[in-house]
Design a protein around this motif. Structure first.
Motif, PDB file in Angstrom:
ATOM      1  N   ASP A  19     -48.364 -52.630 -49.050  1.00  0.00           N
ATOM      2  CA  ASP A  19     -49.780 -53.233 -49.048  1.00  0.00           C
ATOM      3  C   ASP A  19     -50.691 -52.283 -48.696  1.00  0.00           C
ATOM      4  O   ASP A  19     -51.852 -52.376 -49.332  1.00  0.00           O
ATOM      5  CB  ASP A  19     -49.677 -54.617 -48.012  1.00  0.00           C
ATOM      6  CG  ASP A  19     -48.732 -55.721 -48.516  1.00  0.00           C
ATOM      7  OD1 ASP A  19     -48.739 -55.804 -49.718  1.00  0.00           O
ATOM      8  OD2 ASP A  19     -48.346 -56.383 -47.259  1.00  0.00           O
ATOM      9  N   ASP A  20     -50.562 -51.432 -47.735  1.00  0.00           N
ATOM     10  CA  ASP A  20     -51.600 -50.511 -47.200  1.00  0.00           C
ATOM     11  C   ASP A  20     -51.951 -49.586 -48.451  1.00  0.00           C
ATOM     12  O   ASP A  20     -53.220 -49.441 -48.615  1.00  0.00           O
ATOM     13  CB  ASP A  20     -51.168 -49.763 -46.175  1.00  0.00           C
ATOM     14  CG  ASP A  20     -52.121 -48.607 -45.660  1.00  0.00           C
ATOM     15  OD1 ASP A  20     -53.422 -49.298 -45.275  1.00  0.00           O
ATOM     16  OD2 ASP A  20     -51.781 -47.465 -45.693  1.00  0.00           O
ATOM     17  N   LEU A  21     -50.696 -48.967 -49.197  1.00  0.00           N
ATOM     18  CA  LEU A  21     -51.278 -48.160 -50.144  1.00  0.00           C
ATOM     19  C   LEU A  21     -52.042 -48.711 -51.550  1.00  0.00           C
ATOM     20  O   LEU A  21     -52.838 -48.329 -51.784  1.00  0.00           O
ATOM     21  CB  LEU A  21     -49.917 -47.402 -50.898  1.00  0.00           C
ATOM     22  CG  LEU A  21     -50.027 -46.594 -51.888  1.00  0.00           C
ATOM     23  CD1 LEU A  21     -51.109 -45.170 -51.274  1.00  0.00           C
ATOM     24  CD2 LEU A  21     -48.664 -45.821 -52.099  1.00  0.00           C
ATOM     25  N   LEU A  22     -51.448 -50.056 -51.718  1.00  0.00           N
ATOM     26  CA  LEU A  22     -52.112 -50.697 -52.792  1.00  0.00           C
ATOM     27  C   LEU A  22     -53.550 -51.156 -52.473  1.00  0.00           C
ATOM     28  O   LEU A  22     -54.324 -50.923 -53.422  1.00  0.00           O
ATOM     29  CB  LEU A  22     -51.149 -52.040 -53.117  1.00  0.00           C
ATOM     30  CG  LEU A  22     -51.480 -52.683 -54.500  1.00  0.00           C
ATOM     31  CD1 LEU A  22     -51.097 -51.735 -55.420  1.00  0.00           C
ATOM     32  CD2 LEU A  22     -50.513 -53.748 -54.403  1.00  0.00           C
ATOM     33  N   ASP A  23     -53.730 -51.613 -51.085  1.00  0.00           N
ATOM     34  CA  ASP A  23     -55.185 -51.761 -50.928  1.00  0.00           C
ATOM     35  C   ASP A  23     -55.926 -50.500 -51.014  1.00  0.00           C
ATOM     36  O   ASP A  23     -57.118 -50.605 -51.346  1.00  0.00           O
ATOM     37  CB  ASP A  23     -55.301 -52.117 -49.366  1.00  0.00           C
ATOM     38  CG  ASP A  23     -54.679 -53.797 -49.226  1.00  0.00           C
ATOM     39  OD1 ASP A  23     -54.645 -54.457 -50.253  1.00  0.00           O
ATOM     40  OD2 ASP A  23     -54.392 -54.131 -48.060  1.00  0.00           O
ATOM     41  N   ARG A  24     -55.456 -49.296 -50.545  1.00  0.00           N
ATOM     42  CA  ARG A  24     -56.255 -48.123 -50.471  1.00  0.00           C
ATOM     43  C   ARG A  24     -56.546 -47.717 -52.013  1.00  0.00           C
ATOM     44  O   ARG A  24     -57.572 -47.239 -52.349  1.00  0.00           O
ATOM     45  CB  ARG A  24     -55.635 -46.953 -49.926  1.00  0.00           C
ATOM     46  CG  ARG A  24     -55.722 -47.075 -48.281  1.00  0.00           C
ATOM     47  CD  ARG A  24     -55.194 -45.725 -47.563  1.00  0.00           C
ATOM     48  NE  ARG A  24     -53.572 -45.740 -47.734  1.00  0.00           N
ATOM     49  CZ  ARG A  24     -52.857 -44.710 -48.228  1.00  0.00           C
ATOM     50  NH1 ARG A  24     -53.601 -43.470 -48.018  1.00  0.00           N
ATOM     51  NH2 ARG A  24     -52.147 -44.551 -47.941  1.00  0.00           N
ATOM     52  N   TYR A  25     -55.620 -48.171 -52.913  1.00  0.00           N
ATOM     53  CA  TYR A  25     -55.818 -47.894 -54.391  1.00  0.00           C
ATOM     54  C   TYR A  25     -56.837 -48.899 -54.621  1.00  0.00           C
ATOM     55  O   TYR A  25     -57.954 -48.386 -55.383  1.00  0.00           O
ATOM     56  CB  TYR A  25     -54.442 -48.141 -55.058  1.00  0.00           C
ATOM     57  CG  TYR A  25     -54.515 -48.316 -56.608  1.00  0.00           C
ATOM     58  CD1 TYR A  25     -54.882 -47.076 -57.316  1.00  0.00           C
ATOM     59  CD2 TYR A  25     -54.887 -49.350 -57.267  1.00  0.00           C
ATOM     60  CE1 TYR A  25     -54.962 -47.039 -58.759  1.00  0.00           C
ATOM     61  CE2 TYR A  25     -54.776 -49.419 -58.662  1.00  0.00           C
ATOM     62  CZ  TYR A  25     -55.129 -48.311 -59.336  1.00  0.00           C
ATOM     63  OH  TYR A  25     -55.073 -48.321 -60.690  1.00  0.00           O
ATOM     64  N   TRP A  26     -56.709 -50.161 -54.629  1.00  0.00           N
ATOM     65  CA  TRP A  26     -57.934 -51.004 -54.872  1.00  0.00           C
ATOM     66  C   TRP A  26     -59.255 -50.570 -54.265  1.00  0.00           C
ATOM     67  O   TRP A  26     -60.291 -50.663 -54.974  1.00  0.00           O
ATOM     68  CB  TRP A  26     -57.596 -52.262 -54.320  1.00  0.00           C
ATOM     69  CG  TRP A  26     -58.339 -53.507 -54.781  1.00  0.00           C
ATOM     70  CD1 TRP A  26     -58.119 -54.141 -55.973  1.00  0.00           C
ATOM     71  CD2 TRP A  26     -59.651 -54.055 -54.346  1.00  0.00           C
ATOM     72  NE1 TRP A  26     -59.365 -54.751 -56.152  1.00  0.00           N
ATOM     73  CE2 TRP A  26     -60.004 -54.849 -55.074  1.00  0.00           C
ATOM     74  CE3 TRP A  26     -60.263 -53.718 -53.162  1.00  0.00           C
ATOM     75  CZ2 TRP A  26     -61.238 -55.746 -54.682  1.00  0.00           C
ATOM     76  CZ3 TRP A  26     -61.711 -54.082 -52.757  1.00  0.00           C
ATOM     77  CH2 TRP A  26     -61.932 -55.227 -53.692  1.00  0.00           C
ATOM     78  N   LEU A  27     -59.144 -50.052 -53.057  1.00  0.00           N
ATOM     79  CA  LEU A  27     -60.683 -49.691 -52.417  1.00  0.00           C
ATOM     80  C   LEU A  27     -61.123 -48.311 -53.056  1.00  0.00           C
ATOM     81  O   LEU A  27     -61.991 -47.885 -52.788  1.00  0.00           O
ATOM     82  CB  LEU A  27     -60.545 -49.444 -51.285  1.00  0.00           C
ATOM     83  CG  LEU A  27     -60.411 -50.937 -50.310  1.00  0.00           C
ATOM     84  CD1 LEU A  27     -59.959 -50.623 -48.993  1.00  0.00           C
ATOM     85  CD2 LEU A  27     -61.610 -51.721 -50.420  1.00  0.00           C
ATOM     86  N   GLY A  28     -60.235 -47.475 -54.010  1.00  0.00           N
ATOM     87  CA  GLY A  28     -60.580 -46.272 -54.335  1.00  0.00           C
ATOM     88  C   GLY A  28     -60.538 -45.159 -53.400  1.00  0.00           C
ATOM     89  O   GLY A  28     -61.143 -44.221 -53.618  1.00  0.00           O
ATOM     90  N   GLN A  29     -59.604 -45.367 -52.566  1.00  0.00           N
ATOM     91  CA  GLN A  29     -59.405 -44.481 -51.378  1.00  0.00           C
ATOM     92  C   GLN A  29     -58.375 -43.545 -51.492  1.00  0.00           C
ATOM     93  O   GLN A  29     -58.076 -42.726 -50.493  1.00  0.00           O
ATOM     94  CB  GLN A  29     -59.326 -45.218 -50.084  1.00  0.00           C
ATOM     95  CG  GLN A  29     -60.749 -45.882 -49.929  1.00  0.00           C
ATOM     96  CD  GLN A  29     -60.579 -46.675 -48.338  1.00  0.00           C
ATOM     97  OE1 GLN A  29     -59.371 -46.926 -47.865  1.00  0.00           O
ATOM     98  NE2 GLN A  29     -61.747 -47.325 -47.917  1.00  0.00           N
ATOM     99  N   LEU A  30     -57.570 -43.505 -52.609  1.00  0.00           N
ATOM    100  CA  LEU A  30     -56.699 -42.401 -52.837  1.00  0.00           C
ATOM    101  C   LEU A  30     -57.095 -41.118 -53.331  1.00  0.00           C
ATOM    102  O   LEU A  30     -57.675 -40.917 -54.266  1.00  0.00           O
ATOM    103  CB  LEU A  30     -55.303 -42.952 -53.770  1.00  0.00           C
ATOM    104  CG  LEU A  30     -54.712 -44.241 -53.427  1.00  0.00           C
ATOM    105  CD1 LEU A  30     -53.560 -44.474 -54.368  1.00  0.00           C
ATOM    106  CD2 LEU A  30     -53.990 -43.908 -51.912  1.00  0.00           C
ATOM    107  N   SER A  31     -57.254 -40.135 -52.566  1.00  0.00           N
ATOM    108  CA  SER A  31     -57.714 -38.735 -52.771  1.00  0.00           C
ATOM    109  C   SER A  31     -56.522 -37.820 -53.392  1.00  0.00           C
ATOM    110  O   SER A  31     -57.263 -36.741 -54.068  1.00  0.00           O
ATOM    111  CB  SER A  31     -58.258 -38.171 -51.436  1.00  0.00           C
ATOM    112  OG  SER A  31     -57.197 -38.112 -50.458  1.00  0.00           O
ATOM    113  N   GLU A  32     -55.621 -38.037 -53.136  1.00  0.00           N
ATOM    114  CA  GLU A  32     -54.485 -37.190 -53.733  1.00  0.00           C
ATOM    115  C   GLU A  32     -54.039 -37.367 -55.318  1.00  0.00           C
ATOM    116  O   GLU A  32     -53.843 -38.541 -55.368  1.00  0.00           O
ATOM    117  CB  GLU A  32     -53.027 -37.245 -52.955  1.00  0.00           C
ATOM    118  CG  GLU A  32     -52.168 -35.960 -53.159  1.00  0.00           C
ATOM    119  CD  GLU A  32     -51.073 -36.055 -52.354  1.00  0.00           C
ATOM    120  OE1 GLU A  32     -49.900 -36.246 -52.965  1.00  0.00           O
ATOM    121  OE2 GLU A  32     -51.107 -36.182 -51.060  1.00  0.00           O
ATOM    122  N   GLU A  33     -54.495 -36.616 -56.116  1.00  0.00           N
ATOM    123  CA  GLU A  33     -54.339 -37.175 -57.532  1.00  0.00           C
ATOM    124  C   GLU A  33     -52.780 -37.311 -57.968  1.00  0.00           C
ATOM    125  O   GLU A  33     -52.429 -38.375 -58.849  1.00  0.00           O
ATOM    126  CB  GLU A  33     -54.658 -35.654 -58.489  1.00  0.00           C
ATOM    127  CG  GLU A  33     -54.574 -35.907 -59.902  1.00  0.00           C
ATOM    128  CD  GLU A  33     -55.829 -37.194 -60.274  1.00  0.00           C
ATOM    129  OE1 GLU A  33     -55.732 -37.953 -61.291  1.00  0.00           O
ATOM    130  OE2 GLU A  33     -56.650 -36.852 -59.698  1.00  0.00           O
TER     131      GLU A  33
END
Length: 64
Positions: A19-33
């Motif tokens: 859930d945390d990773l999916l939420d960060r993806y949804w928020l555009g917060q994944l910085s590592e390509e």
């Protein structure tokens, strides 16, 4: 499937994104390509995670 493709806290039911990773993806917060690419690739082929993203979107829109 993608069992074991992510180790540790970023694993969801051995086959889905947590859930945390999916939420960060949804928020555009994944910085590592590399991480972003893996999440996007998984979501493209996983209707469960697609539904979870849609539910997140619906929840946020309902709260606005």
């Amino acid at each position: 499937m993608l069992q074991g493709w992510m180790k540790g806290p970023e694993m969801y039911d051995a086959a889905h994104i947590d859930d945390d990773l999916l939420d960060r993806y949804w928020l555009g917060q994944l910085s590592e390509e590399k991480q972003l690419t893996k999440v996007e690739t998984h979501v493209l082929g996983c209707t469960v995670c697609q539904d979870r993203l849609e539910n997140t979107t619906a929840l946020v829109e309902a709260l606005r």
